[in-house]
Design a protein around this motif. Structure first.
Motif, mmCIF file in Angstrom:
data_model
loop_
_atom_site.group_PDB
_atom_site.id
_atom_site.type_symbol
_atom_site.label_atom_id
_atom_site.label_comp_id
_atom_site.label_asym_id
_atom_site.label_seq_id
_atom_site.Cartn_x
_atom_site.Cartn_y
_atom_site.Cartn_z
ATOM 1 N N GLU A 18 -29.264 -3.251 -50.399
ATOM 2 C CA GLU A 18 -27.982 -3.738 -49.878
ATOM 3 C C GLU A 18 -28.148 -4.955 -48.981
ATOM 4 O OE1 GLU A 18 -24.749 -2.600 -50.211
ATOM 5 O OE2 GLU A 18 -25.399 -1.196 -51.770
ATOM 6 N N GLU A 37 -13.137 -0.088 -37.635
ATOM 7 C CA GLU A 37 -11.883 -0.820 -37.817
ATOM 8 C C GLU A 37 -11.217 -1.088 -36.467
ATOM 9 O OE1 GLU A 37 -9.372 -3.009 -39.941
ATOM 10 O OE2 GLU A 37 -10.972 -1.855 -40.897
ATOM 11 N N ARG A 97 -21.692 5.387 -48.202
ATOM 12 C CA ARG A 97 -20.261 5.195 -47.948
ATOM 13 C C ARG A 97 -20.029 4.412 -46.660
ATOM 14 N NH1 ARG A 97 -15.463 6.958 -49.714
ATOM 15 N NH2 ARG A 97 -13.751 7.204 -48.222
ATOM 16 N N ARG A 129 -21.310 0.541 -47.131
ATOM 17 C CA ARG A 129 -20.443 -0.223 -48.032
ATOM 18 C C ARG A 129 -19.029 -0.336 -47.483
ATOM 19 N NH1 ARG A 129 -23.198 2.762 -53.273
ATOM 20 N NH2 ARG A 129 -25.039 1.375 -53.389
ATOM 21 N N GLY A 130 -18.582 0.702 -46.763
ATOM 22 C CA GLY A 130 -17.264 0.633 -46.142
ATOM 23 C C GLY A 130 -17.205 -0.418 -45.055
ATOM 24 N N LYS A 168 -19.057 -3.064 -44.845
ATOM 25 C CA LYS A 168 -19.089 -4.373 -45.505
ATOM 26 C C LYS A 168 -17.701 -4.775 -45.983
ATOM 27 C CE LYS A 168 -23.834 -4.792 -47.249
ATOM 28 N NZ LYS A 168 -24.648 -4.918 -48.506
ATOM 29 N N ARG A 169 -16.974 -3.829 -46.552
ATOM 30 C CA ARG A 169 -15.619 -4.144 -47.016
ATOM 31 C C ARG A 169 -14.698 -4.525 -45.862
ATOM 32 N NH1 ARG A 169 -16.753 0.153 -50.681
ATOM 33 N NH2 ARG A 169 -15.786 1.681 -49.266
ATOM 34 N N GLN A 170 -14.978 -3.992 -44.678
ATOM 35 C CA GLN A 170 -14.192 -4.356 -43.495
ATOM 36 C C GLN A 170 -14.534 -5.742 -42.969
ATOM 37 O OE1 GLN A 170 -14.941 -1.216 -40.676
ATOM 38 N NE2 GLN A 170 -13.514 0.225 -41.641
#
Length: 546
Positions: free
Chosen positions: A241, A415, A440, A443-444, A446-448
């Motif tokens: 990653e 968040e 999870r 990757r979560g 990173k999406r943020q």
């Protein structure tokens, strides 16, 4: 409005950059003292500090007129506001930050100036705080109700919903007065409302850092009893990653009940797994030596008595120094090089910290602000403890619990962290927790929009007589006692860049000045024996060393 408030604050402050905290309650022990201490630790993030903390009863007339910034932190139910302080505050032109109770004493002196009225305390306890479109559950059950009488004079930076259909100011500014309507660190937790004040300090101090979203991950509590296969799987996933990470290492495992003690030399497979992690981008953080003083390693405290809530009775500088020296020797003998420190269970006395700071200039930690149980600083960004001379790279998101694994909780915390304009979202993960939860989480985040960085990116040093471990470079030295001297450099991804071994034994001080690329690691060390060449079919970490 943020830019205007920042500019106004900066103009008001002028050249004076001193910070004074006035707090109520018992000297050095009260809740207000802890709150003031937490905020004081954050000053270095704004190129300020150290601040001065003064008990309200010791306030001297005229003192409030001198510093560039003044914090008044009152959390005791009985008013203890000196009349001299109130008179000085009424004349003050530079910023005042009043936290929590008894602000009505100031407002009543000149209601027209502030345009605010204190309406009392609400104890109903169903509150939510809104800031920058994020909503925070208020963890404690009370707040101060403030009515804004002259809206044109007041900027409400954050609001509170009282659960009865009414909204109130949570943080506001009127002229040079900032007001926080509760104790922001009371019952504070990861991702909580303390983030509001932490971000608004940029506006209080008039320093608007560029926005950034950096993240860090630490693999926690690794002892010689841990499973090397699990460690390798984690390292391989994170390398895939492209996520750098920290390795919190406890070099000695103890179980007094079973009379078991295991060190690194007893578990070569574990040592190989640690080296594999560093070859995949991991950076070692020394997480105590045994992570215990009477119980099981990683379950127990090492430098704090959790029963009495005080420093260990037998704690002394010599004891701490000898303990750290032994742990580091265990690591160095296995060619493992810690770069920073993490205190077991985030608990140690200030005297213990001072000794640790003789070795490490960087803590990956929640530093205790005082020798009081529960005084760990929950910070959303790095800060420097000037008394200790160390930089603290915080952990502030929490961890995935094996008994109730919920990576989404950490994602919610992350968040919430986005309200801090330059926040560093930092968490940890245990190798025995199923890998799917780490996937999870990573990757979560990173999406943020979080970008994972390494501890090495902050510039850290470990210095002993025999070793200099650095990600900063510059000048360093060690002392050779008829020993060989070796220099090694790795890239930020863990790739070996160079290794140089002196041709003969040396004596005395050995100094070097080195330059390092971003995220690089350099080790200058002494060796008692000249290493032999590794076997052709040796373990993976040895490949390419010579």
């Amino acid at each position: 409005m943020l830019a205007a408030a920042a500019a106004a604050t900066a103009a008001t402050a002028g050249p004076e950059r001193d910070v004074l905290f006035i707090y109520d309650g018992p000297a050095g022990r009260s809740e207000a003292f802890k709150t003031a201490s937490y905020i004081e630790k954050l000053l270095s993030h704004f190129s300020l500090g150290p601040g001065r903390l003064v008990q309200a009863r010791d306030y001297r007339p005229g003192s409030a007129e001198v510093p560039g910034f003044l914090f008044v932190v009152f959390e005791e139910g009985t008013p203890d506001v000196p009349d001299a302080l109130l008179r000085d505050l009424a004349r003050r032109k530079a910023p005042i930050v009043w936290v929590n109770l008894h602000v009505e004493k100031l407002l009543e002196l000149n209601p027209e100036r502030w345009g605010l009225t204190h309406m009392g305390l609400d104890f109903s306890g169903k509150f939510r705080v809104t800031y920058k479109d994020r909503t925070f559950v208020k963890e404690d059950p009370e707040f101060n109700m403030i009515r804004v009488d002259v809206p044109d004079k007041v900027w409400v930076a954050a609001r509170l919903d009282d659960g009865a259909g009414r909204t109130w100011p949570y943080v506001l500014r009127s002229r040079n007065l900032w007001y926080v309507a509760d104790a922001p660190y009371s019952y504070a937790h990861e991702g909580g409302r303390f983030l509001v004040l932490a971000d608004l300090l940029h506006d209080v101090f008039g320093l608007d850092h560029p926005p950034s979203r950096r993240a860090m991950l630490r693999i926690e509590d690794l002892t010689p009893e841990d499973d090397p296969a699990e460690m390798r799987r984690i390292a391989n996933f994170l390398a895939g990653e492209k996520v750098p990470f920290q390795v919190a290492l406890v070099p000695r495992f103890r179980d007094p009940k079973s009379q078991v003690e295991i060190d690194l030399a007893d578990r070569p497979e574990f040592v190989e797994a640690v080296r594999h992690m560093t070859a995949k981008g991991g950076t070692v953080v020394l997480h105590g030596v045994t992570h215990q003083h009477r119980g099981l390693s990683t379950d127990d405290y090492e430098f704090w008595d959790d029963v009495s809530g005080e420093p260990l009775a037998f704690d002394s500088p010599d004891w701490v120094r000898q303990r750290l020296s032994q742990g580091l020797r265990d690591c160095f003998r296995q060619e493992i090089y810690p770069l920073a420190w993490e205190t077991p269970h985030y608990s140690a006395s200030r005297n213990t910290y001072r000794v640790i700071a003789e070795f490490f200039d960087t803590f990956n930690d929640r530093l205790m602000a005082a020798d009081i149980s529960g005084a760990q600083v929950l910070s959303p960004y790095p800060f420097r403890d000037s008394e200790l001379g160390v930089t603290v790279i915080p952990e502030n998101l929490g961890y995935v619990d094996l008994d109730n694994p919920d990576p989404d909780r950490l994602l919610r915390n992350a968040e919430n962290m986005t309200v801090v304009r330059d926040g560093l979202a930092s968490c940890f993960f245990h190798s025995f927790v199923p890998l799917r939860h780490l996937k999870r989480l990573v990757r979560g985040m990173k999406r943020q929009g979080w970008e994972f960085v390494s501890l090495r990116d902050f510039g850290c040093n470990l210095r002993t007589e025999s070793h200099w471990v650095t990600s900063t470079g510059g000048a360093g030295s060690i002392t050779a006692v008829n020993q060989y001297v070796r220099e090694t450099t790795w890239s930020r991804t863990g790739r070996l860049v160079s290794r140089k071994l002196g041709a003969s034994r040396q004596k005395g001080r050995v100094s070097r000045r080195v330059g390092l690329p971003s995220g690089g690691l350099y080790v200058l060390e002494t060796l008692d024996l000249r290493p032999g060449r590794p076997r052709a079919a040796g373990p993976e970490w040895m490949s390419g060393l010579y």
